[in-house]
Design a protein around this motif. Structure first.
Motif, PDB file in Angstrom:
ATOM      1  N   MET A   1      53.447  36.138  40.456  1.00  0.00           N
ATOM      2  CA  MET A   1      52.773  36.564  41.677  1.00  0.00           C
ATOM      3  C   MET A   1      51.780  35.483  42.122  1.00  0.00           C
ATOM      4  N   GLU A   2      51.851  35.159  43.408  1.00  0.00           N
ATOM      5  CA  GLU A   2      51.044  34.034  43.875  1.00  0.00           C
ATOM      6  C   GLU A   2      49.593  34.440  44.116  1.00  0.00           C
ATOM      7  N   LYS A   3      48.672  33.553  43.732  1.00  0.00           N
ATOM      8  CA  LYS A   3      47.262  33.888  43.952  1.00  0.00           C
ATOM      9  C   LYS A   3      46.854  33.599  45.392  1.00  0.00           C
ATOM     10  N   TYR A   4      45.874  34.372  45.846  1.00  0.00           N
ATOM     11  CA  TYR A   4      45.372  34.237  47.202  1.00  0.00           C
ATOM     12  C   TYR A   4      44.586  32.938  47.359  1.00  0.00           C
ATOM     13  N   SER A   5      44.665  32.371  48.533  1.00  0.00           N
ATOM     14  CA  SER A   5      43.780  31.252  48.880  1.00  0.00           C
ATOM     15  C   SER A   5      42.401  31.817  49.217  1.00  0.00           C
ATOM     16  N   GLN A   6      41.434  30.948  49.301  1.00  0.00           N
ATOM     17  CA  GLN A   6      40.069  31.392  49.638  1.00  0.00           C
ATOM     18  C   GLN A   6      40.043  32.134  50.978  1.00  0.00           C
ATOM     19  N   SER A   7      40.787  31.648  51.958  1.00  0.00           N
ATOM     20  CA  SER A   7      40.750  32.288  53.278  1.00  0.00           C
ATOM     21  C   SER A   7      41.470  33.644  53.245  1.00  0.00           C
ATOM     22  N   GLN A   8      42.509  33.753  52.408  1.00  0.00           N
ATOM     23  CA  GLN A   8      43.180  35.051  52.242  1.00  0.00           C
ATOM     24  C   GLN A   8      42.239  36.067  51.603  1.00  0.00           C
ATOM     25  N   ILE A   9      41.475  35.596  50.619  1.00  0.00           N
ATOM     26  CA  ILE A   9      40.506  36.485  49.954  1.00  0.00           C
ATOM     27  C   ILE A   9      39.451  36.939  50.960  1.00  0.00           C
ATOM     28  N   ASP A  10      38.884  36.003  51.691  1.00  0.00           N
ATOM     29  CA  ASP A  10      37.872  36.339  52.717  1.00  0.00           C
ATOM     30  C   ASP A  10      38.425  37.393  53.668  1.00  0.00           C
ATOM     31  N   ASP A  11      39.674  37.191  54.052  1.00  0.00           N
ATOM     32  CA  ASP A  11      40.315  38.075  55.015  1.00  0.00           C
ATOM     33  C   ASP A  11      40.467  39.489  54.450  1.00  0.00           C
ATOM     34  N   VAL A  12      40.998  39.575  53.224  1.00  0.00           N
ATOM     35  CA  VAL A  12      41.272  40.900  52.653  1.00  0.00           C
ATOM     36  C   VAL A  12      39.964  41.638  52.324  1.00  0.00           C
ATOM     37  N   LEU A  13      38.915  40.884  52.002  1.00  0.00           N
ATOM     38  CA  LEU A  13      37.640  41.539  51.667  1.00  0.00           C
ATOM     39  C   LEU A  13      36.954  42.154  52.893  1.00  0.00           C
ATOM     40  N   THR A  14      37.407  41.794  54.073  1.00  0.00           N
ATOM     41  CA  THR A  14      36.843  42.450  55.267  1.00  0.00           C
ATOM     42  C   THR A  14      37.234  43.928  55.318  1.00  0.00           C
ATOM     43  N   SER A  15      38.321  44.285  54.621  1.00  0.00           N
ATOM     44  CA  SER A  15      38.713  45.703  54.560  1.00  0.00           C
ATOM     45  C   SER A  15      38.395  46.322  53.186  1.00  0.00           C
ATOM     46  N   LEU A  16      37.764  45.553  52.317  1.00  0.00           N
ATOM     47  CA  LEU A  16      37.282  46.078  51.021  1.00  0.00           C
ATOM     48  C   LEU A  16      35.793  45.748  50.957  1.00  0.00           C
ATOM     49  N   THR A  17      35.054  46.428  51.807  1.00  0.00           N
ATOM     50  CA  THR A  17      33.684  45.986  52.108  1.00  0.00           C
ATOM     51  C   THR A  17      32.734  46.089  50.923  1.00  0.00           C
TER      52      THR A  17
ATOM     53  N   SER B   1      30.628  49.148  36.478  1.00  0.00           N
ATOM     54  CA  SER B   1      31.042  47.928  37.175  1.00  0.00           C
ATOM     55  C   SER B   1      32.498  47.632  36.849  1.00  0.00           C
ATOM     56  N   ILE B   2      33.234  47.304  37.894  1.00  0.00           N
ATOM     57  CA  ILE B   2      34.653  46.971  37.716  1.00  0.00           C
ATOM     58  C   ILE B   2      34.881  45.540  38.192  1.00  0.00           C
ATOM     59  N   ARG B   3      35.594  44.771  37.379  1.00  0.00           N
ATOM     60  CA  ARG B   3      35.966  43.398  37.751  1.00  0.00           C
ATOM     61  C   ARG B   3      37.472  43.259  37.635  1.00  0.00           C
ATOM     62  N   LEU B   4      38.065  42.696  38.663  1.00  0.00           N
ATOM     63  CA  LEU B   4      39.527  42.552  38.706  1.00  0.00           C
ATOM     64  C   LEU B   4      39.938  41.100  38.863  1.00  0.00           C
ATOM     65  N   THR B   5      40.963  40.717  38.134  1.00  0.00           N
ATOM     66  CA  THR B   5      41.603  39.413  38.338  1.00  0.00           C
ATOM     67  C   THR B   5      43.032  39.497  37.821  1.00  0.00           C
ATOM     68  N   SER B   6      43.843  38.537  38.206  1.00  0.00           N
ATOM     69  CA  SER B   6      45.208  38.439  37.662  1.00  0.00           C
ATOM     70  C   SER B   6      45.272  37.200  36.775  1.00  0.00           C
ATOM     71  N   TRP B   7      45.214  37.433  35.467  1.00  0.00           N
ATOM     72  CA  TRP B   7      45.141  36.322  34.507  1.00  0.00           C
ATOM     73  C   TRP B   7      46.281  35.341  34.690  1.00  0.00           C
ATOM     74  N   LYS B   8      47.501  35.889  34.786  1.00  0.00           N
ATOM     75  CA  LYS B   8      48.696  35.030  34.843  1.00  0.00           C
ATOM     76  C   LYS B   8      48.685  34.108  36.054  1.00  0.00           C
ATOM     77  N   SER B   9      48.047  34.588  37.127  1.00  0.00           N
ATOM     78  CA  SER B   9      48.014  33.794  38.354  1.00  0.00           C
ATOM     79  C   SER B   9      46.697  33.027  38.491  1.00  0.00           C
ATOM     80  N   ALA B  10      45.796  33.231  37.536  1.00  0.00           N
ATOM     81  CA  ALA B  10      44.492  32.560  37.543  1.00  0.00           C
ATOM     82  C   ALA B  10      43.741  32.779  38.855  1.00  0.00           C
ATOM     83  N   GLY B  11      43.792  33.999  39.357  1.00  0.00           N
ATOM     84  CA  GLY B  11      43.080  34.301  40.592  1.00  0.00           C
ATOM     85  C   GLY B  11      43.366  35.715  41.052  1.00  0.00           C
ATOM     86  N   ILE B  12      43.144  35.942  42.337  1.00  0.00           N
ATOM     87  CA  ILE B  12      43.351  37.262  42.951  1.00  0.00           C
ATOM     88  C   ILE B  12      44.762  37.331  43.531  1.00  0.00           C
ATOM     89  N   THR B  13      45.459  38.435  43.230  1.00  0.00           N
ATOM     90  CA  THR B  13      46.802  38.644  43.783  1.00  0.00           C
ATOM     91  C   THR B  13      46.876  40.030  44.442  1.00  0.00           C
TER      92      THR B  13
END
Lengths: 100, 100
Positions: free
Chosen positions: A1-17, A67-79
């Motif tokens: 699974m491909e990890k998000y770019s910084q701009s993709q993360i910024d974008d998706v976090l606008t709906s995960l406020t 507190s909850i922290r999420l990451t995708s280890w295999k992709s070394a980032g957010i997926t």
């Protein structure tokens, strides 16, 4: 699974406020509860979701704050998986808050 | 409740061999489980103990590893309460390990 770019993360976090990016590869949110056991019940629901998705967040219980922290280890980032889980966790929290 | 001196902590930790002192005011132990839900079950048991004692440890769940940190805020250090709880938590872990 491909990890998000910084701009993709910024974008998706606008709906995960309530979630924010940490150290470039985690998304984190803190949840506050009226009672300690409400937080524990929430942790159980998050754990069930984690098992169903086979994707396990880091969870910290500091008295009435979870507190909850999420990451995708295999992709070394957010997926997609992290974003799907964050939305699921938000739903569980809303459900709990309405019930109590 | 009076906090332990450094030498009292050193002394009591000789009988709590899996626990170690952190930042002068915490005692910490990590617990590893075969399955994620075994760790979650343990966290529930620790939470029940915490409520009974009205003394709530910091709990971190990192997949199959559960970390517990104990301190007595009011005393700004380690007290009898932390030591009693550490022994109780050790008993819960031993019981779980034997059962599984």
């Amino acid at each position: 699974m491909e990890k998000y770019s910084q701009s993709q993360i910024d974008d998706v976090l606008t709906s995960l406020t309530e979630w924010s990016l940490q150290d470039e590869k985690w998304i984190v949110r803190k949840f506050r509860f009226q009672a300690y056991m409400d937080g524990i019940q929430f942790v159980n629901q998050v754990a069930d979701l984690a098992e169903r998705m086979n994707h396990h967040p880091m969870i910290a219980i500091d008295f009435k704050m979870v507190s909850i922290r999420l990451t995708s280890w295999k992709s070394a980032g957010i997926t997609d998986l992290d974003i799907e889980q964050a939305r699921g966790i938000d739903k569980l929290f809303t459900k709990n808050t309405i019930q109590s």
